[in-house]
Design a protein around this motif. Sequence first.
Motif, short mmCIF file in Angstrom:
data_model
loop_
_atom_site.label_atom_id
_atom_site.label_comp_id
_atom_site.label_asym_id
_atom_site.label_seq_id
_atom_site.Cartn_x
_atom_site.Cartn_y
_atom_site.Cartn_z
N LEU A 187 -3.17 3.63 2.42
CA LEU A 187 -2.93 3.12 3.77
C LEU A 187 -3.60 1.77 4.01
CD1 LEU A 187 -3.15 6.31 6.01
CD2 LEU A 187 -1.13 5.06 5.26
N GLU A 188 -4.81 1.61 3.52
CA GLU A 188 -5.50 0.33 3.68
C GLU A 188 -4.74 -0.78 2.97
OE1 GLU A 188 -9.45 1.36 2.36
OE2 GLU A 188 -9.91 2.36 4.27
N LEU A 189 -4.24 -0.48 1.76
CA LEU A 189 -3.45 -1.48 1.02
C LEU A 189 -2.10 -1.74 1.69
CD1 LEU A 189 -4.23 -0.41 -2.64
CD2 LEU A 189 -4.99 -2.50 -1.48
N TYR A 190 -1.49 -0.72 2.28
CA TYR A 190 -0.22 -0.85 2.99
C TYR A 190 -0.31 -1.98 4.01
CZ TYR A 190 3.63 0.58 6.11
OH TYR A 190 4.75 0.61 6.89
N TYR A 191 -1.35 -1.95 4.83
CA TYR A 191 -1.50 -2.98 5.87
C TYR A 191 -1.98 -4.31 5.30
CZ TYR A 191 -0.30 0.67 9.06
OH TYR A 191 0.40 1.66 9.69
N GLN A 192 -2.83 -4.26 4.31
CA GLN A 192 -3.30 -5.50 3.66
C GLN A 192 -2.11 -6.26 3.06
OE1 GLN A 192 -6.51 -5.04 0.77
NE2 GLN A 192 -5.67 -6.73 -0.42
N TYR A 193 -1.27 -5.56 2.30
CA TYR A 193 -0.12 -6.21 1.66
C TYR A 193 0.90 -6.69 2.68
CZ TYR A 193 -1.81 -4.32 -2.81
OH TYR A 193 -2.55 -4.00 -3.92
N ALA A 194 1.17 -5.88 3.71
CA ALA A 194 2.13 -6.30 4.74
C ALA A 194 1.63 -7.55 5.46
CB ALA A 194 2.35 -5.16 5.75
#
Length: 134
Positions: free
Chosen positions: A7-14
């Motif tokens: 989830l943390e990467l989901y928002y970081q990448y977006a």
Amino acid sequence: MDPRETLELYYQYANSGQWMKWCDLFADDMVMDEQLAGHIEGGATLREMMQGGLGGYTEFQNQPRTLFVSGNEGAVVSHITGKTHLGEEIQCGVMNYFRFNDEGKIVYLANFHDSVPFKPLFDPNNKPAQSPAE
């Protein structure tokens, strides 16, 4: 990878526009019920959709406000801010529900938000101008 890290990467990448890395967070057999884009099945379909990034936006941020994880499920309350190619601002609260496989990949995502702020992106009269080569 555990679901919280996903989830943390989901928002970081977006938020950094790294859409192919964002797609890598999904399982090949993923299913998404996206309020604006509709029902999407399969990682290959998602990857094809995201090839050009988020069309219609010149700026986009989706900032998590609250993040919950319990086992292989998660939910995030976030806030989207953006600007369309016409310079119109978008502000919207969002609720995302996630399910993960044992490797921490997203197998299901559903999102819920007010769709009114996004209407300019879907108005056929508001499409970005294309160059003659396109």
